[in-house]
Design a protein around this motif. Structure first.
Motif, PDB file in Angstrom:
ATOM      1  N   VAL A   1       0.856  -1.191   0.000  1.00  0.00           N
ATOM      2  CA  VAL A   1       0.000   0.000   0.000  1.00  0.00           C
ATOM      3  C   VAL A   1       0.886   1.232   0.000  1.00  0.00           C
ATOM      4  N   TRP A   2       0.338   2.312  -0.534  1.00  0.00           N
ATOM      5  CA  TRP A   2       1.003   3.603  -0.474  1.00  0.00           C
ATOM      6  C   TRP A   2       0.674   4.261   0.855  1.00  0.00           C
ATOM      7  N   GLN A   3       1.626   4.967   1.431  1.00  0.00           N
ATOM      8  CA  GLN A   3       1.402   5.730   2.653  1.00  0.00           C
ATOM      9  C   GLN A   3       1.218   7.187   2.257  1.00  0.00           C
ATOM     10  N   VAL A   4      -0.005   7.686   2.410  1.00  0.00           N
ATOM     11  CA  VAL A   4      -0.333   9.053   2.013  1.00  0.00           C
ATOM     12  C   VAL A   4      -0.776   9.819   3.244  1.00  0.00           C
ATOM     13  N   ILE A   5      -0.111  10.924   3.541  1.00  0.00           N
ATOM     14  CA  ILE A   5      -0.505  11.772   4.664  1.00  0.00           C
ATOM     15  C   ILE A   5      -1.087  13.060   4.095  1.00  0.00           C
ATOM     16  N   ARG A   6      -2.132  13.550   4.773  1.00  0.00           N
ATOM     17  CA  ARG A   6      -2.817  14.759   4.308  1.00  0.00           C
ATOM     18  C   ARG A   6      -2.865  15.792   5.428  1.00  0.00           C
ATOM     19  N   ASP A   7      -2.615  17.033   5.080  1.00  0.00           N
ATOM     20  CA  ASP A   7      -2.826  18.160   5.974  1.00  0.00           C
ATOM     21  C   ASP A   7      -4.182  18.733   5.591  1.00  0.00           C
ATOM     22  N   ASP A   8      -5.190  18.440   6.394  1.00  0.00           N
ATOM     23  CA  ASP A   8      -6.553  18.825   6.055  1.00  0.00           C
ATOM     24  C   ASP A   8      -6.801  20.320   6.234  1.00  0.00           C
ATOM     25  N   SER A   9      -5.949  21.014   6.977  1.00  0.00           N
ATOM     26  CA  SER A   9      -6.086  22.462   7.129  1.00  0.00           C
ATOM     27  C   SER A   9      -5.630  23.186   5.869  1.00  0.00           C
TER      28      SER A   9
ATOM     29  N   ASP B   1       7.664  15.543   6.828  1.00  0.00           N
ATOM     30  CA  ASP B   1       8.701  16.096   7.704  1.00  0.00           C
ATOM     31  C   ASP B   1       8.188  17.313   8.469  1.00  0.00           C
ATOM     32  N   ARG B   2       7.460  18.197   7.780  1.00  0.00           N
ATOM     33  CA  ARG B   2       6.918  19.390   8.427  1.00  0.00           C
ATOM     34  C   ARG B   2       5.945  19.011   9.529  1.00  0.00           C
ATOM     35  N   LEU B   3       5.063  18.054   9.250  1.00  0.00           N
ATOM     36  CA  LEU B   3       4.084  17.623  10.248  1.00  0.00           C
ATOM     37  C   LEU B   3       4.768  16.917  11.418  1.00  0.00           C
ATOM     38  N   SER B   4       5.814  16.148  11.130  1.00  0.00           N
ATOM     39  CA  SER B   4       6.542  15.458  12.203  1.00  0.00           C
ATOM     40  C   SER B   4       7.214  16.468  13.136  1.00  0.00           C
ATOM     41  N   LYS B   5       7.800  17.521  12.570  1.00  0.00           N
ATOM     42  CA  LYS B   5       8.429  18.564  13.389  1.00  0.00           C
ATOM     43  C   LYS B   5       7.383  19.288  14.229  1.00  0.00           C
ATOM     44  N   GLU B   6       6.235  19.588  13.629  1.00  0.00           N
ATOM     45  CA  GLU B   6       5.155  20.248  14.366  1.00  0.00           C
ATOM     46  C   GLU B   6       4.658  19.358  15.503  1.00  0.00           C
ATOM     47  N   PHE B   7       4.534  18.068  15.249  1.00  0.00           N
ATOM     48  CA  PHE B   7       4.098  17.123  16.263  1.00  0.00           C
ATOM     49  C   PHE B   7       5.116  17.045  17.404  1.00  0.00           C
ATOM     50  N   MET B   8       6.403  17.066  17.063  1.00  0.00           N
ATOM     51  CA  MET B   8       7.452  17.028  18.076  1.00  0.00           C
ATOM     52  C   MET B   8       7.379  18.267  18.970  1.00  0.00           C
ATOM     53  N   LYS B   9       7.149  19.435  18.380  1.00  0.00           N
ATOM     54  CA  LYS B   9       7.027  20.668  19.158  1.00  0.00           C
ATOM     55  C   LYS B   9       5.841  20.588  20.118  1.00  0.00           C
ATOM     56  N   ILE B  10       4.709  20.075  19.640  1.00  0.00           N
ATOM     57  CA  ILE B  10       3.525  19.940  20.485  1.00  0.00           C
ATOM     58  C   ILE B  10       3.806  18.970  21.629  1.00  0.00           C
ATOM     59  N   THR B  11       4.456  17.857  21.315  1.00  0.00           N
ATOM     60  CA  THR B  11       4.765  16.842  22.318  1.00  0.00           C
ATOM     61  C   THR B  11       5.723  17.389  23.371  1.00  0.00           C
ATOM     62  N   LEU B  12       6.763  18.098  22.932  1.00  0.00           N
ATOM     63  CA  LEU B  12       7.738  18.656  23.876  1.00  0.00           C
ATOM     64  C   LEU B  12       7.113  19.764  24.723  1.00  0.00           C
TER      65      LEU B  12
ATOM     66  N   GLU C   1       1.067  14.298   0.746  1.00  0.00           N
ATOM     67  CA  GLU C   1       2.344  13.761   0.279  1.00  0.00           C
ATOM     68  C   GLU C   1       2.279  12.243   0.311  1.00  0.00           C
ATOM     69  N   VAL C   2       2.783  11.622  -0.737  1.00  0.00           N
ATOM     70  CA  VAL C   2       2.930  10.171  -0.769  1.00  0.00           C
ATOM     71  C   VAL C   2       4.301   9.875  -0.170  1.00  0.00           C
ATOM     72  N   CYS C   3       4.292   9.247   1.000  1.00  0.00           N
ATOM     73  CA  CYS C   3       5.536   9.033   1.748  1.00  0.00           C
ATOM     74  C   CYS C   3       6.313   7.813   1.273  1.00  0.00           C
ATOM     75  N   GLY C   4       5.641   6.845   0.732  1.00  0.00           N
ATOM     76  CA  GLY C   4       6.303   5.627   0.285  1.00  0.00           C
ATOM     77  C   GLY C   4       5.313   4.485   0.262  1.00  0.00           C
TER      78      GLY C   4
END
Length: 95
Positions: A5-13, A73-84, A18-21
């Motif tokens: 399967v393709w891994q597709v992440i969406r920013d709904d805002s 990558d952008r969403l992962s960085k944003e998630f890390m900031k929220i988590t920290l 992006e198709v990640c792989g």
């Protein structure tokens, strides 16, 4: 039977995706997206099967969304900031 399967992440805002792989096991990808949603991020994911019509990730289109390179990558960085940010207050309870 292993189905890729393709891994597709969406920013709904921002209505971007992006198709990640591709993978045979999407558990980690969907779990991470779910964690982002629980943190308050407006994201979603899809895992369409790899077929002859979608053998190349550039052939995947989502109506109403535009492709964004580096979205994951952008969403992962944003998630890390929220988590920290959420864990900053925990240090006062450490002994």
């Amino acid at each position: 039977m292993n189905i890729s399967v393709w891994q597709v992440i969406r920013d709904d805002s921002k209505r971007t995706f992006e198709v990640c792989g591709k993978t045979n096991n999407d558990n980690a990808f969907t779990n991470r997206t779910h964690a982002m949603q629980k943190a308050g991020m407006n994201v979603s994911c899809m895992t369409p099967p790899v077929t002859n019509k979608t053998a190349n990730k550039d052939l995947i289109k989502i109506v109403g969304y535009t492709p964004e390179i580096g979205l994951h990558d952008r969403l992962s960085k944003e998630f890390m900031k929220i988590t920290l940010r959420g864990s900053e207050g925990l240090s006062e309870y450490d002994d």
